[in-house]
Design a protein around this motif. Structure first.
Motif, PDB file in Angstrom:
ATOM      1  N   ASP A 125      79.140  19.796 -38.932  1.00  0.00           N
ATOM      2  CA  ASP A 125      80.161  19.143 -38.213  1.00  0.00           C
ATOM      3  C   ASP A 125      79.875  19.671 -36.742  1.00  0.00           C
ATOM      4  OD1 ASP A 125      81.390  17.691 -40.079  1.00  0.00           O
ATOM      5  OD2 ASP A 125      82.901  19.363 -40.560  1.00  0.00           O
ATOM      6  N   LEU A 126      79.588  20.699 -36.237  1.00  0.00           N
ATOM      7  CA  LEU A 126      79.251  21.281 -35.034  1.00  0.00           C
ATOM      8  C   LEU A 126      78.274  20.397 -34.324  1.00  0.00           C
ATOM      9  CD1 LEU A 126      80.671  23.224 -33.258  1.00  0.00           C
ATOM     10  CD2 LEU A 126      78.894  24.846 -33.724  1.00  0.00           C
ATOM     11  N   GLU A 127      77.215  20.159 -35.060  1.00  0.00           N
ATOM     12  CA  GLU A 127      75.959  19.352 -34.354  1.00  0.00           C
ATOM     13  C   GLU A 127      76.612  17.961 -34.123  1.00  0.00           C
ATOM     14  OE1 GLU A 127      72.386  17.904 -33.326  1.00  0.00           O
ATOM     15  OE2 GLU A 127      73.341  19.893 -33.479  1.00  0.00           O
ATOM     16  N   SER A 128      77.400  17.474 -35.051  1.00  0.00           N
ATOM     17  CA  SER A 128      77.998  15.987 -34.502  1.00  0.00           C
ATOM     18  C   SER A 128      79.018  16.148 -33.388  1.00  0.00           C
ATOM     19  CB  SER A 128      78.793  15.498 -35.887  1.00  0.00           C
ATOM     20  OG  SER A 128      78.109  15.423 -37.063  1.00  0.00           O
ATOM     21  N   GLU A 129      79.675  17.014 -33.333  1.00  0.00           N
ATOM     22  CA  GLU A 129      80.369  17.322 -32.050  1.00  0.00           C
ATOM     23  C   GLU A 129      79.430  17.446 -30.716  1.00  0.00           C
ATOM     24  OE1 GLU A 129      83.410  17.121 -31.588  1.00  0.00           O
ATOM     25  OE2 GLU A 129      83.924  16.535 -33.657  1.00  0.00           O
ATOM     26  N   GLY A 169      94.901  30.480 -39.257  1.00  0.00           N
ATOM     27  CA  GLY A 169      94.300  30.738 -40.391  1.00  0.00           C
ATOM     28  C   GLY A 169      93.303  29.725 -40.737  1.00  0.00           C
ATOM     29  N   ASN A 170      93.635  28.456 -40.110  1.00  0.00           N
ATOM     30  CA  ASN A 170      92.589  27.232 -40.321  1.00  0.00           C
ATOM     31  C   ASN A 170      92.409  26.598 -38.751  1.00  0.00           C
ATOM     32  OD1 ASN A 170      92.324  27.186 -43.181  1.00  0.00           O
ATOM     33  ND2 ASN A 170      94.851  26.731 -43.051  1.00  0.00           N
ATOM     34  N   PHE A 171      91.368  25.718 -38.921  1.00  0.00           N
ATOM     35  CA  PHE A 171      90.974  24.986 -37.818  1.00  0.00           C
ATOM     36  C   PHE A 171      90.117  23.917 -38.267  1.00  0.00           C
ATOM     37  CE2 PHE A 171      87.116  27.359 -38.623  1.00  0.00           C
ATOM     38  CZ  PHE A 171      86.166  26.467 -37.982  1.00  0.00           C
ATOM     39  N   GLN A 172      90.410  22.954 -37.116  1.00  0.00           N
ATOM     40  CA  GLN A 172      89.824  21.463 -37.510  1.00  0.00           C
ATOM     41  C   GLN A 172      88.402  21.194 -36.604  1.00  0.00           C
ATOM     42  OE1 GLN A 172      92.676  18.352 -37.215  1.00  0.00           O
ATOM     43  NE2 GLN A 172      93.088  18.441 -39.202  1.00  0.00           N
ATOM     44  N   LEU A 173      87.501  20.677 -37.134  1.00  0.00           N
ATOM     45  CA  LEU A 173      86.206  20.540 -36.696  1.00  0.00           C
ATOM     46  C   LEU A 173      85.656  19.012 -37.166  1.00  0.00           C
ATOM     47  CD1 LEU A 173      84.184  21.378 -34.395  1.00  0.00           C
ATOM     48  CD2 LEU A 173      83.239  22.410 -36.344  1.00  0.00           C
ATOM     49  N   ASN A 174      85.668  18.079 -36.184  1.00  0.00           N
ATOM     50  CA  ASN A 174      85.071  16.704 -36.583  1.00  0.00           C
ATOM     51  C   ASN A 174      85.912  16.260 -37.835  1.00  0.00           C
ATOM     52  OD1 ASN A 174      83.108  14.618 -36.041  1.00  0.00           O
ATOM     53  ND2 ASN A 174      81.926  15.481 -37.863  1.00  0.00           N
ATOM     54  N   GLY A 175      87.037  16.316 -37.767  1.00  0.00           N
ATOM     55  CA  GLY A 175      88.148  15.813 -38.576  1.00  0.00           C
ATOM     56  C   GLY A 175      88.232  16.650 -39.958  1.00  0.00           C
ATOM     57  N   ASN A 176      87.551  17.718 -40.127  1.00  0.00           N
ATOM     58  CA  ASN A 176      87.569  18.707 -41.336  1.00  0.00           C
ATOM     59  C   ASN A 176      88.235  19.830 -40.954  1.00  0.00           C
ATOM     60  OD1 ASN A 176      86.185  16.614 -42.858  1.00  0.00           O
ATOM     61  ND2 ASN A 176      83.979  17.384 -41.939  1.00  0.00           N
ATOM     62  N   THR A 177      88.773  20.349 -42.068  1.00  0.00           N
ATOM     63  CA  THR A 177      89.654  21.488 -41.838  1.00  0.00           C
ATOM     64  C   THR A 177      88.838  22.781 -42.433  1.00  0.00           C
ATOM     65  OG1 THR A 177      91.823  20.349 -42.063  1.00  0.00           O
ATOM     66  CG2 THR A 177      91.889  22.601 -42.393  1.00  0.00           C
ATOM     67  N   TYR A 178      88.824  23.957 -41.605  1.00  0.00           N
ATOM     68  CA  TYR A 178      87.859  25.063 -42.388  1.00  0.00           C
ATOM     69  C   TYR A 178      88.896  26.389 -42.283  1.00  0.00           C
ATOM     70  CZ  TYR A 178      83.847  22.179 -41.900  1.00  0.00           C
ATOM     71  OH  TYR A 178      83.137  21.099 -42.166  1.00  0.00           O
ATOM     72  N   ASN A 179      88.506  27.281 -42.970  1.00  0.00           N
ATOM     73  CA  ASN A 179      89.377  28.763 -42.559  1.00  0.00           C
ATOM     74  C   ASN A 179      88.712  29.419 -41.659  1.00  0.00           C
ATOM     75  OD1 ASN A 179      89.268  31.659 -43.557  1.00  0.00           O
ATOM     76  ND2 ASN A 179      90.651  30.817 -45.122  1.00  0.00           N
ATOM     77  N   GLN A 238      80.343  26.661 -46.779  1.00  0.00           N
ATOM     78  CA  GLN A 238      81.204  26.181 -45.945  1.00  0.00           C
ATOM     79  C   GLN A 238      80.546  26.268 -44.611  1.00  0.00           C
ATOM     80  OE1 GLN A 238      84.963  28.068 -46.039  1.00  0.00           O
ATOM     81  NE2 GLN A 238      86.052  26.203 -45.360  1.00  0.00           N
ATOM     82  N   CYS A 239      79.872  27.512 -44.423  1.00  0.00           N
ATOM     83  CA  CYS A 239      79.129  27.637 -43.286  1.00  0.00           C
ATOM     84  C   CYS A 239      78.353  26.656 -42.725  1.00  0.00           C
ATOM     85  CB  CYS A 239      78.154  29.035 -43.027  1.00  0.00           C
ATOM     86  SG  CYS A 239      77.683  29.443 -41.277  1.00  0.00           S
ATOM     87  N   ILE A 240      77.464  26.099 -43.748  1.00  0.00           N
ATOM     88  CA  ILE A 240      76.651  24.911 -43.545  1.00  0.00           C
ATOM     89  C   ILE A 240      77.226  23.713 -43.212  1.00  0.00           C
ATOM     90  CG2 ILE A 240      75.060  23.289 -44.664  1.00  0.00           C
ATOM     91  CD1 ILE A 240      73.887  25.581 -46.428  1.00  0.00           C
TER      92      ILE A 240
END
Length: 215
Positions: free
Chosen positions: A186-190, A108-118, A179-181
């Motif tokens: 965060d994806l750009e940081s990665e 149900g959730n995942f982490q990206l750049n230290g942040n948690t998203y649905n 949330q998509c923004i």
């Protein structure tokens, strides 16, 4: 002097047999082959192509990625044989080598750049490829593709691809626009972190071996 040049050139040509050949090979540029022909004594030209696709899976946190490595190389090379079968090789390679990923969160959730998203419908895609699509090649080798008969040949060298560049993008599925923004930021940081880590990857190693048939 001019009267001496023509007979000298004819004697040079007559005293050297010019041949051609084909080779099949495998290695770090994929599976492929070469066509070669003599151009001067101790010099030959070679055109080659190789390709290979490898698929696998990579798990990062709670995201499963389908990974694919695609090798695609078209080469134009000059071989110089100063010491019998041993040679120096230089030329250009049009390289389409690429590593691509497609990932979906597994819960149900995942982490990206230290942040948690649905994870509702989210799909992450990315690829890494060479900066220079056409790059110089330098190497050493053994064997002559245009040599008569059946022979072994091998190449050891580098394609100077100038580093690598990374692309990452996301399909946000059913997530709210705000949330998509955040995910895309965060994806750009990665992506920048990944590209910084690839700055030292300026050369693609080449190690190929094969067999030739010359005539």
């Amino acid at each position: 002097m001019k009267k001496m040049i023509a007979p000298l050139m004819l004697a040079l040509i007559a005293g050297n047999s010019y041949a051609a050949g084909v080779g099949v090979r495998a290695g770090t540029t994929g599976l492929g082959g070469d066509v070669a022909w003599d151009i001067f004594p101790t010099f030959s030209a070679r055109v080659g192509f190789s390709a290979l696709n490898l698929n696998g899976t990579v798990k990062e946190s709670n995201i499963d990625y389908n990974a694919r490595m695609k090798l695609n190389n078209l080469s134009g090379l000059i071989d110089w044989h100063p010491l019998g079968p041993f040679r120096l090789t230089a030329g250009l390679v049009a390289s389409g080598n690429k590593f691509s990923l497609k990932g979906k969160p597994t819960n149900g959730n995942f982490q990206l750049n230290g942040n948690t998203y649905n994870a509702d419908g989210v799909v992450i895609n990315g690829d890494v490829k060479a900066k220079n699509r056409v790059a110089p090649y330098f190497g050493v080798g053994y064997g002559n593709v245009s040599g008569a008969g059946v022979n072994f040949y091998g190449d050891l060298g580098v394609i100077l691809q100038g580093g690598a560049k990374a692309n990452l993008n996301v399909s946000c599925g059913n997530l709210p626009a705000a949330q998509c923004i955040n995910i895309r930021n965060d994806l750009e940081s990665e992506r920048r972190k990944l590209e910084d880590g690839l700055k030292g990857f300026k050369a693609w190693p080449v190690l190929n071996v094969g067999l030739t048939i010359g005539f």
